[in-house]
Scaffold this active site. Structure first.
Site, mmCIF file in Angstrom:
data_model
loop_
_atom_site.group_PDB
_atom_site.id
_atom_site.type_symbol
_atom_site.label_atom_id
_atom_site.label_comp_id
_atom_site.label_asym_id
_atom_site.label_seq_id
_atom_site.Cartn_x
_atom_site.Cartn_y
_atom_site.Cartn_z
ATOM 1 N N GLY A 12 0.622 -1.120 0.055
ATOM 2 C CA GLY A 12 -0.084 -0.051 0.081
ATOM 3 C C GLY A 12 0.858 1.422 -0.029
ATOM 4 O O GLY A 12 0.654 2.233 0.669
ATOM 5 N N SER A 14 1.472 3.460 -2.854
ATOM 6 C CA SER A 14 1.242 4.490 -3.533
ATOM 7 C C SER A 14 0.971 5.875 -3.130
ATOM 8 O O SER A 14 0.843 6.854 -3.756
ATOM 9 C CB SER A 14 0.398 3.935 -4.668
ATOM 10 O OG SER A 14 -1.004 3.850 -4.196
ATOM 11 N N ARG A 15 0.573 5.844 -1.946
ATOM 12 C CA ARG A 15 0.241 6.926 -1.305
ATOM 13 C C ARG A 15 0.315 6.878 0.354
ATOM 14 O O ARG A 15 0.556 5.811 0.903
ATOM 15 C CB ARG A 15 -1.337 7.264 -1.243
ATOM 16 C CG ARG A 15 -2.281 6.137 -0.988
ATOM 17 C CD ARG A 15 -3.695 6.477 -1.395
ATOM 18 N NE ARG A 15 -4.524 5.140 -0.714
ATOM 19 C CZ ARG A 15 -5.795 5.446 -0.546
ATOM 20 N NH1 ARG A 15 -6.414 6.588 -0.487
ATOM 21 N NH2 ARG A 15 -6.350 4.428 -0.023
ATOM 22 N N SER A 142 -3.056 0.813 14.554
ATOM 23 C CA SER A 142 -3.655 1.810 14.785
ATOM 24 C C SER A 142 -4.026 2.190 16.392
ATOM 25 O O SER A 142 -4.364 1.110 17.006
ATOM 26 C CB SER A 142 -5.114 1.877 13.807
ATOM 27 O OG SER A 142 -5.976 2.986 14.381
ATOM 28 N N TYR A 155 -12.173 -2.522 11.659
ATOM 29 C CA TYR A 155 -10.898 -1.993 11.600
ATOM 30 C C TYR A 155 -10.088 -2.170 12.778
ATOM 31 O O TYR A 155 -8.881 -2.583 12.897
ATOM 32 C CB TYR A 155 -11.030 -0.472 11.225
ATOM 33 C CG TYR A 155 -9.903 0.226 10.952
ATOM 34 C CD1 TYR A 155 -9.178 0.075 9.945
ATOM 35 C CD2 TYR A 155 -9.320 1.178 12.004
ATOM 36 C CE1 TYR A 155 -7.840 0.760 9.518
ATOM 37 C CE2 TYR A 155 -7.999 1.713 11.442
ATOM 38 C CZ TYR A 155 -7.171 1.570 10.401
ATOM 39 O OH TYR A 155 -6.300 2.300 10.193
ATOM 40 N N LYS A 159 -6.739 -4.408 13.305
ATOM 41 C CA LYS A 159 -5.406 -3.900 13.827
ATOM 42 C C LYS A 159 -4.921 -4.257 14.926
ATOM 43 O O LYS A 159 -3.920 -4.561 15.287
ATOM 44 C CB LYS A 159 -5.718 -2.121 13.768
ATOM 45 C CG LYS A 159 -5.871 -1.585 12.731
ATOM 46 C CD LYS A 159 -4.613 -1.687 11.549
ATOM 47 C CE LYS A 159 -4.675 -0.879 10.340
ATOM 48 N NZ LYS A 159 -3.547 -0.994 9.553
#
Length: 246
Positions: A12, A14-15, A142, A155, A159
């Site tokens: 992940g 690319s940004r 996170s 999420y 995490k």
């Protein structure tokens, strides 16, 4: 440690946070595999920036929730850049919703992109690390994993799962010179978090003791420290959150 003879795979990347980590490790000399799922243009831009630093780089499309795609990516990267020495499991798809409204499909997407993705990548790169008795793995978690957040059951579960996964794997890999740790960024203004309302963003900022969001580059610094200087650090959690997790 100079990383000039090392190859890093950042999922992940690319940004956002992944992009910052890819660029920072390249500054330390690493050749970098830039993984993306759909953002090919952005991934190509990251590759160009890395090459401009004098490093080798490769963009690889793969959905980390799909084991076969991860396997193919690692094989391609190994063929072109050499075996993976550094793995950063950063990729995660976010889907929110109260537990009674969250779809089964969204639950699966989050768990598979984050937790399954980390397992798939580790399963594919660890064998070569064991052969060479050296490796660095960093999982990006996170604060939701430790403190929860309304509407983030999927999420938070994914995490939090990374924490147990990391600690168990640290015990497996420690005797072989391989470290694995967790970096836990606080509130970072990325494309994902910018989807929040301005009111929610301001409320989160007010809860940060240092009074501002975390920058992606600050997360990248912690990852770089663990990779370059953390030879005796494994199975641990490192917060880069401005105190939001206190």
């Amino acid at each position: 440690m100079n990383l000039s003879d090392k190859t890093a795979l950042i999922t992940g990347s690319s940004r956002g946070i992944g992009r910052a980590i890819a660029l920072r490790l390249a500054e330390e000399g690493a050749n970098v595999v830039v993984n993306f799922k759909v953002r090919e243009k952005e991934a190509s831009e990251v590759v160009s920036l890395i090459k401009a630093k004098g490093r080798k780089a490769l963009s690889c499309q793969a959905d980390v929730s799909n084991y076969d795609e991860v396997k193919d990516m690692v094989q391609e990267a190994t063929k072109k850049l050499g075996p993976i020495d550094i793995l950063v499991n950063n990729a995660t798809v976010h889907r929110g919703g109260k537990v009674n409204k969250l779809s089964l499909a969204d639950w699966d997407i989050v768990l598979k992109s984050c937790l399954y993705g980390a397992f798939h990548c580790c399963r594919c790169v660890v064998p070569s690390m064991l052969e060479r008795e050296w490796g660095r793995i960093v999982n990006i978690s996170s604060p939701v994993a430790e403190h929860g957040y309304p509407g983030d059951c999927a999420y938070g579960a994914a995490k939090a799962g990374l924490l147990g996964f990391t600690k168990s794997l640290a015990r497996e890999l420690g005797p072989h010179g391989i470290t694995i740790n967790v970096v836990m960024p606080g509130f970072v203004l990325t494309e994902m978090t910018k989807a929040l309302t301005a009111k929610n963003i301001e409320a989160i900022k007010e809860g940060i003791p240092m009074g501002r969001p975390c920058e992606p580059e600050e997360v990248a610094e912690m990852v770089t420290f663990l990779v370059c200087k953390g030879a005796h650090i494994t199975g641990s959690v490192h917060h880069v959150d401005g105190g939001i997790g206190i």
